[in-house]
Motif scaffolding. Structure first.
Motif, mmCIF file in Angstrom:
data_model
loop_
_atom_site.group_PDB
_atom_site.id
_atom_site.type_symbol
_atom_site.label_atom_id
_atom_site.label_comp_id
_atom_site.label_asym_id
_atom_site.label_seq_id
_atom_site.Cartn_x
_atom_site.Cartn_y
_atom_site.Cartn_z
ATOM 1 N N ASN A 66 0.830 -1.202 0.000
ATOM 2 C CA ASN A 66 0.000 0.000 0.000
ATOM 3 C C ASN A 66 0.865 1.254 0.000
ATOM 4 O O ASN A 66 0.586 2.226 -0.714
ATOM 5 C CB ASN A 66 -0.911 0.002 1.234
ATOM 6 C CG ASN A 66 -2.237 -0.656 0.941
ATOM 7 O OD1 ASN A 66 -3.030 -0.112 0.193
ATOM 8 N ND2 ASN A 66 -2.453 -1.832 1.483
ATOM 9 N N SER A 67 1.936 1.240 0.814
ATOM 10 C CA SER A 67 2.816 2.414 0.859
ATOM 11 C C SER A 67 3.433 2.675 -0.500
ATOM 12 O O SER A 67 3.486 3.809 -0.963
ATOM 13 C CB SER A 67 3.947 2.185 1.862
ATOM 14 O OG SER A 67 3.486 2.231 3.149
ATOM 15 N N ILE A 68 3.909 1.604 -1.144
ATOM 16 C CA ILE A 68 4.550 1.779 -2.440
ATOM 17 C C ILE A 68 3.542 2.339 -3.452
ATOM 18 O O ILE A 68 3.861 3.257 -4.214
ATOM 19 C CB ILE A 68 5.139 0.437 -2.939
ATOM 20 C CG1 ILE A 68 6.290 0.007 -2.033
ATOM 21 C CG2 ILE A 68 5.638 0.567 -4.369
ATOM 22 C CD1 ILE A 68 6.775 -1.388 -2.307
ATOM 23 N N LEU A 69 2.315 1.798 -3.433
ATOM 24 C CA LEU A 69 1.310 2.288 -4.386
ATOM 25 C C LEU A 69 1.013 3.762 -4.158
ATOM 26 O O LEU A 69 0.833 4.524 -5.101
ATOM 27 C CB LEU A 69 0.019 1.491 -4.237
ATOM 28 C CG LEU A 69 0.067 0.033 -4.636
ATOM 29 C CD1 LEU A 69 -1.254 -0.626 -4.368
ATOM 30 C CD2 LEU A 69 0.405 -0.106 -6.108
ATOM 31 N N TYR A 70 1.003 4.146 -2.871
ATOM 32 C CA TYR A 70 0.745 5.561 -2.578
ATOM 33 C C TYR A 70 1.914 6.446 -2.997
ATOM 34 O O TYR A 70 1.746 7.483 -3.633
ATOM 35 C CB TYR A 70 0.470 5.714 -1.083
ATOM 36 C CG TYR A 70 0.270 7.135 -0.644
ATOM 37 C CD1 TYR A 70 1.265 7.832 0.023
ATOM 38 C CD2 TYR A 70 -0.920 7.801 -0.892
ATOM 39 C CE1 TYR A 70 1.089 9.130 0.418
ATOM 40 C CE2 TYR A 70 -1.106 9.109 -0.485
ATOM 41 C CZ TYR A 70 -0.097 9.767 0.170
ATOM 42 O OH TYR A 70 -0.272 11.060 0.564
ATOM 43 N N GLN A 71 3.136 6.010 -2.659
ATOM 44 C CA GLN A 71 4.302 6.846 -2.905
ATOM 45 C C GLN A 71 4.562 7.013 -4.401
ATOM 46 O O GLN A 71 4.986 8.074 -4.835
ATOM 47 C CB GLN A 71 5.550 6.196 -2.289
ATOM 48 C CG GLN A 71 5.563 6.145 -0.788
ATOM 49 C CD GLN A 71 5.709 7.520 -0.182
ATOM 50 O OE1 GLN A 71 6.226 8.433 -0.808
ATOM 51 N NE2 GLN A 71 5.240 7.678 1.029
ATOM 52 N N ARG A 72 4.340 5.953 -5.160
ATOM 53 C CA ARG A 72 4.671 6.030 -6.585
ATOM 54 C C ARG A 72 3.525 6.624 -7.386
ATOM 55 O O ARG A 72 3.640 6.799 -8.575
ATOM 56 C CB ARG A 72 5.013 4.647 -7.155
ATOM 57 C CG ARG A 72 6.152 3.965 -6.483
ATOM 58 C CD ARG A 72 7.358 4.855 -6.364
ATOM 59 N NE ARG A 72 8.067 4.955 -7.624
ATOM 60 C CZ ARG A 72 8.591 6.080 -8.095
ATOM 61 N NH1 ARG A 72 8.492 7.203 -7.433
ATOM 62 N NH2 ARG A 72 9.230 6.092 -9.247
ATOM 63 N N GLY A 73 2.406 6.907 -6.691
ATOM 64 C CA GLY A 73 1.310 7.594 -7.377
ATOM 65 C C GLY A 73 0.592 6.712 -8.380
ATOM 66 O O GLY A 73 0.108 7.193 -9.400
ATOM 67 N N LEU A 74 0.536 5.410 -8.134
ATOM 68 C CA LEU A 74 -0.149 4.545 -9.087
ATOM 69 C C LEU A 74 -1.651 4.692 -8.980
ATOM 70 O O LEU A 74 -2.369 4.415 -9.916
ATOM 71 C CB LEU A 74 0.226 3.082 -8.830
ATOM 72 C CG LEU A 74 1.663 2.766 -9.220
ATOM 73 C CD1 LEU A 74 2.084 1.442 -8.648
ATOM 74 C CD2 LEU A 74 1.802 2.715 -10.720
ATOM 75 N N TYR A 75 -2.104 5.093 -7.802
ATOM 76 C CA TYR A 75 -3.516 5.353 -7.617
ATOM 77 C C TYR A 75 -3.654 6.755 -7.045
ATOM 78 O O TYR A 75 -2.743 7.225 -6.368
ATOM 79 C CB TYR A 75 -4.131 4.314 -6.667
ATOM 80 C CG TYR A 75 -4.245 2.964 -7.303
ATOM 81 C CD1 TYR A 75 -3.185 2.068 -7.287
ATOM 82 C CD2 TYR A 75 -5.407 2.590 -7.964
ATOM 83 C CE1 TYR A 75 -3.276 0.840 -7.911
ATOM 84 C CE2 TYR A 75 -5.503 1.363 -8.568
ATOM 85 C CZ TYR A 75 -4.434 0.494 -8.549
ATOM 86 O OH TYR A 75 -4.529 -0.710 -9.168
ATOM 87 N N PRO A 76 -4.767 7.451 -7.301
ATOM 88 C CA PRO A 76 -4.865 8.827 -6.816
ATOM 89 C C PRO A 76 -4.814 8.869 -5.301
ATOM 90 O O PRO A 76 -5.387 8.011 -4.633
ATOM 91 C CB PRO A 76 -6.227 9.307 -7.328
ATOM 92 C CG PRO A 76 -6.848 8.181 -8.008
ATOM 93 C CD PRO A 76 -5.927 7.015 -8.067
ATOM 94 N N PRO A 77 -4.109 9.876 -4.731
ATOM 95 C CA PRO A 77 -3.920 9.907 -3.273
ATOM 96 C C PRO A 77 -5.227 10.051 -2.503
ATOM 97 O O PRO A 77 -5.289 9.657 -1.347
ATOM 98 C CB PRO A 77 -3.014 11.120 -3.047
ATOM 99 C CG PRO A 77 -2.984 11.847 -4.304
ATOM 100 C CD PRO A 77 -3.425 10.958 -5.411
ATOM 101 N N GLU A 78 -6.273 10.568 -3.173
ATOM 102 C CA GLU A 78 -7.504 10.709 -2.405
ATOM 103 C C GLU A 78 -8.191 9.375 -2.157
ATOM 104 O O GLU A 78 -9.102 9.292 -1.353
ATOM 105 C CB GLU A 78 -8.480 11.668 -3.109
ATOM 106 C CG GLU A 78 -8.741 11.349 -4.551
ATOM 107 C CD GLU A 78 -7.859 12.179 -5.467
ATOM 108 O OE1 GLU A 78 -6.871 12.727 -4.970
ATOM 109 O OE2 GLU A 78 -8.135 12.239 -6.639
ATOM 110 N N THR A 79 -7.736 8.308 -2.862
ATOM 111 C CA THR A 79 -8.323 6.991 -2.594
ATOM 112 C C THR A 79 -7.627 6.292 -1.441
ATOM 113 O O THR A 79 -7.873 5.129 -1.188
ATOM 114 C CB THR A 79 -8.226 6.098 -3.840
ATOM 115 O OG1 THR A 79 -6.855 5.923 -4.159
ATOM 116 C CG2 THR A 79 -8.952 6.714 -5.020
#
Lengths: 708, 202
Positions: free
Chosen positions: B26-39
C-alpha cells in the motif's frame, strides 16, 4: 623467479660437483679454493669481498629483484590509481544524477511554492474585492435602511391619515346613512303631511262646499252645526297651521339636503382619494417587503463577510507563519525563493556529506584491501627473511670453523717459522746437544702437535668429507628439492595465480549472481513465478485496448465524414444525418454561409423579377408612346415594328455602326424599307434624322390605317 | 497469534510478514502515485501513520494475494515477492520492488516459539518502510500511466492454486538496483531491494 635465479647460479658449481663426483680432485679444488680464499692477507678478511661470480651474481639478482619489486609496486599503484579514477568518475556521474534529480525536485517544490503564493495573492485580491463589495453593500444597505425608515415613517403617517379618513368616512357614512334615514323619514313625513294636506284641502273644499251649502240652507239649523264645524274648522285650522309650521320646518330641512349632497360628494371624493392612497400604501408595503428581503440578504452577506474575514485572518496567519519561518529557523528567509534556496543548500550539504561518506568508505575499503595485500606480502617476506637468516647462520658457522682452522694454521706457520729461525740461528752456534735435545723436544712437541693437528685435521677432513658427502647429498637433494621446489614453486605460483584468477572470477560471478538476484533472476529448476490472474496490470491493459479500439473506430468514422465533407456538399450531410450518433452537427459557419447564400439567391431572384417587370414596363411604354416595338435581334442590330404595321413582318432593321453604343445607326435593307424609299431619301439622306423618319413612317402608317 | 509473551511461532511469523507486505505494498502504491492519493486513508501501524487504499477492487485483489501468501509463508514454500510496475503504453517494466524471503525450515519441525520481541521486529519493519518512503527521492518519476502486478517466486513443485497462473519474471532491461534494509522475525528473513530502469537508457 628471483629466488630461482640465484639458485640456478648455484646449480652450476653443484653441477660441476656432481659431474666430477668420482673425481676427488674436485673436492680438493674446492678446498683449495677455500684455502686460497683464507690465505689472502688478513686485512681482507673483514671485507666480504664478493667471492667469484656467484655472490656478485646474487647481488645483481637481488638488485634486479628489488627493481622488479619496485616496478611491480609501481604497476600496482598505477592500477590502483586507474581504479580510483574510475570510481571517481562513477561517483561524479552518480553525483550529477543526484544533483539533477534534486534540482528537479527543488524546481518542482519552488513551482509549487510559487503557485501557492499566486493562489495566496489571488485569494488576497478576492478578499479585497469582497471587502470593497461588502463596504458598498453596507453603504447601499444603510442607504436603503434609511430609505426604508423614511418610507416606514411616510407609511405610518399615511396609515394614520388613512385611518383618520377611514374614521371620518365611517362617521360620515354613518351620518350620511343617518341623514338618509332622516331624509326618508322626513320625506315620508312630508308625504304624509302632503297627503294630510291634500286630504285636508279636500276636506276643506268639502267643508267649504258644505259651508256654501249650508250658506244656502237656512242658517238656522246651521248655527249648531256651524258652531260645531267652526270648532272643527278651528281645530283643523290650528292643525293646518301646525302642519304649515311643520311643513316650513320640513322645507327648511329639505333646503339643507343640497348642502348635505355637497357634503356627500365631498366625502365621496375624499373616499376616492383615500382609496388611491390605500393603493399607494399597498404598493409601498410591497416595496417595504422587497426592501426587507433585501435587508435579509444583506444580513446574510454580512455573515458571509464575517466568514470571509475569518478565512482571511486564517490565511494571513498562515502567511505570517510562512514569513516567520525565516525568523523561527534563524535563516535569512523572506520569500519562498529563499526557502527553496535554503532547502537546496541543505540538500547540497547532504549530498556533499554523502559523497564524503562514500569516498571515506571506498578509501577505507581500498585501505583494507591494501592492508590485506601488504599482510600477505609481509608473510612472504618474513618467510624469505627466515630462510635468509638460516642461510646466514650456516654461512657464519662455516666462517667460524674456517677461522678456527686459520688460527691453527697460522700457529703452525709461526711454529714452523720459529723452528726455521731457530734452525737458522742454531746454524751459527756450536753446541748442539742441549739444543738438539731441546729441538728434539720441541720437535717432539711439534710432532705431537702436528700429530694432534693431523688427527684433528683428519677428523676435520673426515668431517669435511662427510660434510662434502652430505653436501653432495644435500646438493643432490637440494638440487632435486630445488628442482622440485622450482617445479613446486612454479606450480605453486601457477596455482596461486590460478587461485587468484579463480577468486576474481568467483567474485565477479558472485557479483553477477547477486546482481541477477537483485534484478529478479531465478533458477527455473527450483523456482517458478506465479501471479494472480485478475491482476491490475492485465485489467488496465484490457481497458486500454478497448479504449484504443473505440478511439480507432471513432477516428475512422470522423475521417470518412471529413472526406465526404471535403468532396461533396449538402448531399453527404443528408446521408450522414442518417448515421449513428457519431455524426457531427454542421458547424455554425456552414449554417451561416448557407443562410447567406439563400438570402443572396432570394435577392437575386427578386432583382431579376424586378428588372424583368421594369423592362417589360419600359418596353410597353416605349411601344405605346413612340409607336415602335424595338427588339434586339443580334449584336448591334435592332428591329423596329410599328404599331400601325399592316403586316406582322413589316419591320425596320437598324445597325449600330459607331464605336461602342454611341448611337450612329444605319438602316438596313428590308422588304418594308424598300416600300419607304421616298421617306428614306428625304429624312435620312437629306435631313439625316432618324426620329423624323420614324415619325414620318408612323404618320404614314397611321394615315393608311385610319383611312382604311 | 504473536501475542504470546514467550516468542514467535511459525504461524505468528507468517502473519507478521504478511501484514508487513500488505502495508508495504500500500505504501509503495501511494508513494509512486499509481492510484490517486484521495483513494487512500491514513491508518496507524508500527507506531507510524501509513496509507491504506479504500478502492474496493484493489482491496479485494490485495486481500486475495496476501491471504494466499500467508499460507505459503506458513509452508515455507515462497522465495520472493515482487511488485512490478509496468508502463501501459509501451508495456515496459519500469520498476521492480523485490522482497526475498528466507525461511528457517527447522521451525516447521520444532514447534517451540523463538525468542524475539515483537517490538524489535516492529522497529525493524518500521525502518524498512521508512526507507521505502525515502527511496522515492531518487527514483525516476513515473510520468506515463502505469499499472502494477504482484509476482510470487515459489518452489517448482508447488501446486498452483485456483485463480493463479504462471508468469515470466518481468525483469527490467538495463536497470539500476539498490539494496534496502532487511528485517527478520528469527523464522522468516525478508530482504528488500528495488530495481528501476535507468533514466538515460529510456
Amino acid at each position: 623467479m628471483d629466488i630461482v635465479a640465484p639458485v640456478n647460479k648455484l646449480q652450476q658449481p653443484c653441477k660441476q660437483l656432481t659431474m666430477d663426483i668420482e673425481d676427488d680432485t674436485t673436492v680438493f679444488s674446492t678446498l683449495k679454493s677455500f684455502k686460497s680464499f683464507i690465505s689472502l692477507p688478513d686485512t681482507s678478511r673483514n671485507q666480504r669481498e664478493p667471492a667469484p661470480v656467484q655472490s656478485h651474481v646474487l647481488q645483481n639478482q637481488y638488485l634486479q629483484r628489488l627493481q622488479l619489486l619496485e616496478a611491480a609496486e609501481k604497476v600496482q599503484s598505477k592500477t590502483q590509481l586507474i581504479q580510483m579514477d574510475q570510481e571517481k568518475r562513477q561517483m561524479e556521474i552518480s553525483h550529477k544524477r543526484a544533483r539533477i534529480e534534486l534540482e528537479k525536485n527543488a524546481t518542482l517544490s519552488a513551482r509549487d511554492f510559487e503557485r501557492e503564493v499566486d493562489r495566496n495573492q489571488d485569494l488576497l485580491g478576492r478578499i479585497r474585492r469582497l471587502e470593497e463589495r461588502e463596504a458598498e453593500s453596507s453603504q447601499s444597505l444603510s442607504e436603503k435602511a434609511e430609505a426604508n425608515r423614511a418610507l416606514h415613517r411616510t407609511l405610518e403617517s399615511l396609515n394614520r391619515r388613512v385611518e383618520e379618513r377611514d374614521g371620518w368616512l365611517n362617521t360620515s357614512n354613518q351620518t350620511v346613512s343617518g341623514l338618509k334615514d332622516e331624509i326618508r323619514d322626513l320625506k315620508q313625513q312630508v308625504q304624509t303631511r302632503d297627503n294630510t294636506i291634500s286630504n285636508q284641502t279636500l276636506e276643506n273644499q268639502g267643508l267649504q262646499e258644505q259651508v256654501e251649502l249650508q250658506h244656502r240652507i237656512p242658517l238656522k239649523g246651521v248655527c249648531v252645526c256651524v258652531s260645531s264645524p267652526p270648532k272643527e274648522l278651528e281645530r283643523k285650522l290650528a292643525l293646518q297651521e301646525q302642519d304649515v309650521v311643520i311643513v316650513k320646518n320640513m322645507r327648511s330641512e329639505v333646503a339643507r339636503v343640497p348642502d348635505m349632497d355637497k357634503e356627500l360628494r365631498q366625502l365621496r371624493e375624499e373616499n376616492v382619494y383615500l382609496r388611491e392612497t390605500r393603493e399607494n400604501v399597498i404598493l409601498l408595503k410591497e416595496e417595504t417587503e422587497g426592501l426587507r428581503r433585501k435587508v435579509e440578504r444583506m444580513e446574510k452577506m454580512k455573515e458571509e463577510m464575517v466568514n470571509v474575514e475569518l478565512e482571511k485572518e486564517k490565511l494571513s496567519q498562515k502567511l505570517q507563519a510562512w514569513e516567520n519561518l525565516g525568523q523561527s529557523t534563524g535563516l535569512n528567509i523572506r520569500t519562498p525563493e529563499d526557502l527553496s534556496r535554503e532547502v537546496i543548500q541543505i540538500q547540497q550539504r547532504e549530498i556533499a556529506v554523502k559523497q564524503h561518506n562514500y569516498t571515506l568508505t571506498s578509501s577505507c575499503r581500498s585501505v583494507e584491501r591494501s592492508k590485506a595485500d601488504l599482510q600477505g606480502e609481509l608473510l612472504s617476506l618474513r618467510s624469505k627473511s627466515l630462510e635468509e637468516q638460516k642461510k646466514r647462520e650456516t654461512q657464519e658457522s662455516l666462517v667460524r670453523r674456517l677461522q678456527k682452522r686459520v688460527l691453527l694454521l697460522t700457529k703452525e706457520r709461526d711454529g714452523m717459522r720459529a723452528i726455521l729461525e731457530s734452525y737458522d740461528s742454531e746454524l751459527s752456534s756450536s753446541d748442539y746437544t742441549p739444543q738438539l735435545s731441546r729441538r728434539l723436544r720441541e720437535a717432539e712437541d711439534v710432532l705431537t702437535k702436528t700429530q694432534n693437528h693431523n688427527t684433528e685435521m683428519e677428523v676435520l677432513l673426515t668431517k669435511a668429507q662427510e660434510e662434502a658427502g652430505a653436501l653432495k647429498l644435500q646438493v643432490q637433494t637440494v638440487r632435486v628439492c630445488v628442482c622440485v621446489c622450482c617445479v613446486g614453486r612454479l606450480k605453486i605460483e601457477e596455482l596461486e595465480g590460478e587461485r587468484q584468477r579463480l577468486e576474481e572470477q568467483n567474485n565477479v560471478l558472485e557479483l553477477r549472481l547477486e546482481r541477477h538476484n537483485l534484478q529478479g533472476d531465478y533458477n527455473p529448476v527450483k523456482t517458478k513465478v506465479l501471479h494472480f490472474s485478475l491482476n491490475p496490470t492485465s485489467m488496465a491493459k484490457q481497458q486500454r485496448v478497448e479504449e484504443v479500439e473505440a478511439l480507432r473506430a471513432e477516428v475512422e468514422c470522423l475521417r470518412e465524414r471529413l472526406r465526404s465533407l471535403q468532396t461533396g456538399g449538402a448531399i453527404p450531410l443528408a446521408a450522414a444525418a442518417g448515421e449513428t450518433s457519431l455524426s457531427l452537427p454542421p458547424s455554425q459557419e456552414v449554417l451561416d454561409l448557407r443562410k447567406q447564400m439563400e438570402t443572396a439567391e432570394l435577392k437575386n431572384q427578386r432583382l431579376k423579377e424586378v428588372f424583368q417587370r421594369k423592362i417589360q414596363e419600359f418596353r410597353t411604354v416605349c411601344y405605346v408612346l413612340t409607336g415602335y416595338q424595338i427588339d434586339i435581334t443580334t449584336e448591334n442590330q435592332y428591329r423596329l415594328t410599328s404599331v400601325y404595321a399592316e403586316h406582322m413582318d413589316d419591320s425596320l432593321l437598324f445597325k449600330n455602326t459607331g464605336p461602342g453604343s454611341h448611337g450612329s445607326m444605319q438602316l438596313m435593307e428590308t422588304d418594308f424599307s424598300r416600300t419607304l424609299r421616298e421617306m428614306v431619301d428625304l429624312h435620312l439622306h437629306h435631313q439625316k434624322s432618324i426620329p423624323a423618319f420614324l415619325s414620318a413612317v408612323t404618320l404614314d402608317l397611321f394615315s393608311r390605317q385610319t383611312t382604311v | 497469534m504473536t501475542s504470546t509473551l514467550k516468542g514467535i511461532t511459525l504461524k505468528g511469523s507468517a502473519e507478521l510478514v504478511a501484514e508487513f507486505f500488505s502495508f508495504g505494498i500500500n505504501s509503495i502504491l501511494y508513494q509512486r502515485g499509481l492510484y490517486p492519493p484521495e483513494t487512500f486513508s491514513r491508518v496507524a501501524q508500527y507506531d507510524m501513520s501509513l496509507q491504506l487504499t479504500t478502492d474496493t477492487k484493489l482491496k479485494n485483489y490485495l486481500t486475495n494475494v496476501v491471504s494466499q501468501l500467508k499460507e505459503w509463508l506458513f509452508d515455507c514454500t515462497v522465495q520472493k515477492l515482487v511488485l512490478v510496475i509496468t508502463c501501459l503504453e509501451t508495456s515496459e517494466v519500469l520498476e521492480r520492488w523485490q522482497f526475498d524471503i528466507e525461511c528457517d525450515k527447522s521451525a516447521k519441525e520444532i514447534s517451540a516459539p523463538r525468542e524475539k520481541s515483537i517490538k524489535s521486529i516492529q522497529d525493524e519493519i518500521r525502518s524498512v518502510i521508512r526507507q521505502i518512503t525515502a527511496t522515492v527521492t531518487f527514483l525516476p518519476l513515473l510520468e506515463t500511466a502505469c499499472a502494477f502486478d504482484l509476482l510470487v517466486y515459489t518452489d517448482k513443485d508447488l501446486e498452483v492454486p485456483d485463480k493463479w497462473e504462471e508468469s515470466g519474471p518481468q525483469i527490467i532491461d538495463q536497470s539500476e538496483e539498490v539494496r534496502l534494509r532487511s528485517f527478520t522475525t528469527s523464522i522468516h528473513k525478508v530482504n528488500s531491494m528495488v530495481a528501476y530502469k535507468r533514466a538515460d537508457s529510456a
